[in-house]
Design an enzyme around this catalytic site. Structure first.
Site, mmCIF file in Angstrom:
data_model
loop_
_atom_site.group_PDB
_atom_site.id
_atom_site.type_symbol
_atom_site.label_atom_id
_atom_site.label_comp_id
_atom_site.label_asym_id
_atom_site.label_seq_id
_atom_site.Cartn_x
_atom_site.Cartn_y
_atom_site.Cartn_z
ATOM 1 C CE1 TYR A 98 -3.169 -2.731 5.914
ATOM 2 C CE2 TYR A 98 -3.080 -0.384 5.392
ATOM 3 C CZ TYR A 98 -3.167 -1.712 4.983
ATOM 4 O OH TYR A 98 -3.238 -2.009 3.634
ATOM 5 C CE LYS A 108 -9.991 -1.216 4.514
ATOM 6 N NZ LYS A 108 -10.251 -2.549 4.101
ATOM 7 C CB SER A 129 1.736 -4.633 10.013
ATOM 8 O OG SER A 129 0.624 -4.319 9.186
ATOM 9 C CE LYS A 130 0.051 -4.674 3.125
ATOM 10 N NZ LYS A 130 -0.451 -6.015 2.733
ATOM 11 C CB THR A 146 -0.899 -0.010 1.262
ATOM 12 O OG1 THR A 146 -1.432 1.296 1.475
ATOM 13 C CG2 THR A 146 -0.127 -0.380 2.527
ATOM 14 C CG ASP A 147 -1.194 5.000 -0.965
ATOM 15 O OD1 ASP A 147 -1.715 4.346 -0.027
ATOM 16 O OD2 ASP A 147 -1.798 5.903 -1.575
ATOM 17 C CD GLU A 148 -3.250 3.372 4.403
ATOM 18 O OE1 GLU A 148 -3.066 3.388 5.617
ATOM 19 O OE2 GLU A 148 -4.350 3.178 3.876
HETATM 20 P P1 NAD Z 1 -9.821 -7.283 2.729
HETATM 21 O O1 NAD Z 1 -9.773 -6.957 4.184
HETATM 22 O O2 NAD Z 1 -11.059 -7.014 1.956
HETATM 23 O O3 NAD Z 1 -9.490 -8.843 2.522
HETATM 24 C C1 NAD Z 1 -8.473 -9.501 3.208
HETATM 25 C C2 NAD Z 1 -8.632 -11.006 2.959
HETATM 26 O O4 NAD Z 1 -7.546 -11.684 3.614
HETATM 27 C C3 NAD Z 1 -9.927 -11.573 3.545
HETATM 28 O O5 NAD Z 1 -10.519 -12.467 2.616
HETATM 29 C C4 NAD Z 1 -9.456 -12.320 4.775
HETATM 30 O O6 NAD Z 1 -10.288 -13.428 5.115
HETATM 31 C C5 NAD Z 1 -8.074 -12.780 4.352
HETATM 32 N N1 NAD Z 1 -7.177 -13.030 5.483
HETATM 33 C C6 NAD Z 1 -6.940 -12.213 6.552
HETATM 34 N N2 NAD Z 1 -6.067 -12.798 7.391
HETATM 35 C C7 NAD Z 1 -5.730 -13.996 6.836
HETATM 36 C C8 NAD Z 1 -4.853 -15.045 7.209
HETATM 37 N N3 NAD Z 1 -4.153 -14.988 8.356
HETATM 38 N N4 NAD Z 1 -4.731 -16.111 6.392
HETATM 39 C C9 NAD Z 1 -5.441 -16.178 5.242
HETATM 40 N N5 NAD Z 1 -6.299 -15.229 4.831
HETATM 41 C C10 NAD Z 1 -6.439 -14.152 5.617
HETATM 42 O O7 NAD Z 1 -8.560 -6.550 2.109
HETATM 43 P P2 NAD Z 1 -8.393 -5.831 0.690
HETATM 44 O O8 NAD Z 1 -8.895 -4.451 0.777
HETATM 45 O O9 NAD Z 1 -8.911 -6.744 -0.358
HETATM 46 O O10 NAD Z 1 -6.802 -5.746 0.607
HETATM 47 C C11 NAD Z 1 -6.038 -6.800 0.032
HETATM 48 C C12 NAD Z 1 -4.573 -6.449 0.090
HETATM 49 O O11 NAD Z 1 -4.349 -5.238 -0.612
HETATM 50 C C13 NAD Z 1 -4.027 -6.222 1.504
HETATM 51 O O12 NAD Z 1 -2.746 -6.783 1.574
HETATM 52 C C14 NAD Z 1 -3.972 -4.713 1.639
HETATM 53 O O13 NAD Z 1 -2.950 -4.326 2.535
HETATM 54 C C15 NAD Z 1 -3.658 -4.303 0.221
HETATM 55 N N6 NAD Z 1 -4.125 -2.967 -0.193
HETATM 56 C C16 NAD Z 1 -5.430 -2.595 0.011
HETATM 57 C C17 NAD Z 1 -5.859 -1.337 -0.430
HETATM 58 C C18 NAD Z 1 -7.292 -0.895 -0.265
HETATM 59 O O14 NAD Z 1 -7.618 0.266 -0.583
HETATM 60 N N7 NAD Z 1 -8.198 -1.737 0.195
HETATM 61 C C19 NAD Z 1 -4.950 -0.460 -1.056
HETATM 62 C C20 NAD Z 1 -3.627 -0.879 -1.237
HETATM 63 C C21 NAD Z 1 -3.238 -2.144 -0.810
HETATM 64 P P1 TYD Z 2 -10.140 4.325 4.715
HETATM 65 O O1 TYD Z 2 -11.129 3.895 3.695
HETATM 66 O O2 TYD Z 2 -10.197 3.708 6.080
HETATM 67 O O3 TYD Z 2 -8.712 4.137 4.054
HETATM 68 P P2 TYD Z 2 -7.253 4.627 4.566
HETATM 69 O O4 TYD Z 2 -7.344 5.117 5.948
HETATM 70 O O5 TYD Z 2 -6.517 3.352 4.485
HETATM 71 O O6 TYD Z 2 -6.821 5.663 3.590
HETATM 72 O O7 TYD Z 2 -10.259 5.907 4.895
HETATM 73 C C1 TYD Z 2 -10.095 6.779 3.797
HETATM 74 C C2 TYD Z 2 -10.156 8.186 4.326
HETATM 75 O O8 TYD Z 2 -11.480 8.442 4.827
HETATM 76 C C3 TYD Z 2 -9.216 8.437 5.498
HETATM 77 O O9 TYD Z 2 -8.705 9.768 5.406
HETATM 78 C C4 TYD Z 2 -10.117 8.319 6.721
HETATM 79 C C5 TYD Z 2 -11.458 8.823 6.212
HETATM 80 N N1 TYD Z 2 -12.643 8.224 6.860
HETATM 81 C C6 TYD Z 2 -13.638 9.044 7.412
HETATM 82 O O10 TYD Z 2 -13.544 10.282 7.378
HETATM 83 N N2 TYD Z 2 -14.703 8.447 8.006
HETATM 84 C C7 TYD Z 2 -14.841 7.091 8.087
HETATM 85 O O11 TYD Z 2 -15.836 6.615 8.672
HETATM 86 C C8 TYD Z 2 -13.833 6.280 7.498
HETATM 87 C C9 TYD Z 2 -13.921 4.776 7.542
HETATM 88 C C10 TYD Z 2 -12.753 6.877 6.890
#
Ligand code: NAD
Ligand code: TYD
Length: 340
Positions: free
Chosen positions: A151, A190, A154-155, A126-128
């Site tokens: 989070y 999210k 850990s990433k 992630t960009d975070e």
């Molecule tokens: P998500 O929370 O929707 O899904 C996570 C999945 O991982 C779930 O199906 C969960 O059951 C599984 N999981 C969790 N712990 C596990 C374990 N110990 N063993 C096996 N499976 C396990 O997450 P997402 O939004 O789909 O994100 C997927 C990946 O992309 C993550 O690594 C996240 O850090 C990365 N990412 C997410 C975003 C975003 O905007 N959502 C952006 C950049 C990167």
């Molecule tokens: P989020 O979807 O949790 O992603 P990330 O924190 O990983 O970027 O949040 C996106 C942005 O929205 C972040 O600046 C936090 C804000 N946010 C709110 O203002 N209210 C909410 O209830 C949530 C979940 C997020």
């Protein structure tokens, strides 16, 4: 090509599995290892569950015995690690599972890939990990890591661990760092799915602080295509940023969502800010564009409308994921915040 995908029942992982099977047909064999935490949902994979090229394995990426025997048995050409605890707010409330899965789980997968000489390992990040970026800068892959939350820390740790397996053991590892994703099947913790689903129920939309934090929005299918491009054309040992090229303040995103569902802005409710909240994420994707030819195809307006329509058409999916554990999480994260 044989893929071992972890976390394939989550939001992005399931989009990746659906894309692989749609695009590669019977040229791809896909095994999906997922623990089915609160975020994992096999309904996300209903469209492919009977596909003979697809297999689901219920298990934990921290389980070394299981992971080892699965890699030995399936001999994947590539492991794609999506599995993670993926939410900043949950990582603040309860960091332990975040470190367990994101660090120990990644380590366990890397060890199995090393033992069985897996030809490619893509770690999804992630960009975070770059932390908040002051304008007008954009983080490229050489930017220092400044993780703010459990989070993102850990990433960042798992990224470094993955890259160390390239440097030390010569393992063909690649890391991708994407910006905020949105699209169908995203768990309503999210920003975008939470706001859409609350608005559809006429519930308040909690805006953290002044709502002027900036995120760069990437449609989930564009992210999945970028991951495929890196698997096919990326260089081992390299990091690739994947940005959506669409930076917006949160408040602007929420206003557009409200307009799209035809609900009033009075539903927005300012609540106490997130501790350690990163103000601005900004990524340069010049490297992936240059080296693989990938670029995001879906403009935010189009992706947002498709996402809103998906949530409007899938009330059962929302009701299911919002039942049970979600209610206690929601109360835990939002109840006192609103009062303050
Ligand atoms: P998500 O929370 O929707 O899904 C996570 C999945 O991982 C779930 O199906 C969960 O059951 C599984 N999981 C969790 N712990 C596990 C374990 N110990 N063993 C096996 N499976 C396990 O997450 P997402 O939004 O789909 O994100 C997927 C990946 O992309 C993550 O690594 C996240 O850090 C990365 N990412 C997410 C975003 C975003 O905007 N959502 C952006 C950049 C990167
Ligand atoms: P989020 O979807 O949790 O992603 P990330 O924190 O990983 O970027 O949040 C996106 C942005 O929205 C972040 O600046 C936090 C804000 N946010 C709110 O203002 N209210 C909410 O209830 C949530 C979940 C997020």
């Amino acid at each position: 090509m044989k893929f071992l995908v972890t976390g394939g029942a989550g939001f992005i992982g399931s989009a990746f599995v659906r894309l692989l099977l749609a695009r590669q047909g019977d040229k791809a064999e896909v095994v999906n290892l997922d623990k089915l935490t609160y975020a994992g949902n096999l309904e996300n994979l209903a469209a492919v569950s009977n596909d003979p090229c697809y297999r689901f394995v219920h298990g934990d990426i921290c389980d070394a015995k299981l992971v080892n025997s699965l890699v030995a048995e399936t001999t994947p050409d590539v492991i794609v690690n999506f599995a993670a605890e993926s939410h900043v707010d949950r990582s603040i409330l309860s960091p332990a599972p975040v470190f367990e899965t994101n660090l120990r789980g990644t380590f366990t997968l890397l060890e199995a890939a090393r033992t069985h000489k897996t030809p490619r390992f893509l770690h999804v990040s992630t960009d975070e990990v770059y932390g908040s970026i002051d304008p007008p800068y954009e983080a490229n892959e050489d930017f220092p890591l400044h993780a703010s939350s459990p989070y993102s820390a850990s990433k960042a740790g798992s990224d470094l661990l993955a890259l160390s397996y390239y440097t030390t053991y010569g393992m063909p590892v690649m890391v991708t760092r994407a910006s905020n994703n949105y699209g169908p099947y995203q768990f309503p913790e999210k920003l975008i799915p939470l706001m859409v689903s609350n608005a559809l129920e006429d519930k308040p939309l909690p805006i953290y602080g002044d709502g002027m934090q900036i995120r760069d929005w990437l449609f989930v299918e564009d992210h999945c295509r970028a991951i495929l491009a890196v698997i096919e054309r990326g260089r081992p040992g390299e990091v690739y940023n994947i940005g959506g090229s669409r930076a917006l303040p949160n408040i602007e995103v929420v206003k557009r969502l409200l307009a799209a569902v035809g609900k009033p802005e009075s539903l927005m409710q300012t609540v106490k800010d997130r501790p350690g909240h990163d103000r601005r994420y900004a990524l340069s994707s010049a490297k992936i564009r240059r080296e693989t030819g990938w670029h995001p195809r879906v403009p935010f307006e189009e992706g947002m409308m498709a996402t809103v329509e998906w949530y409007q058409s899938n009330p059962e999916w929302i009701a299911h994921v919002k039942s049970g554990e979600y209610q206690s999480y929601y109360h835990h994260n939002y109840a006192n915040r609103a009062a303050e």
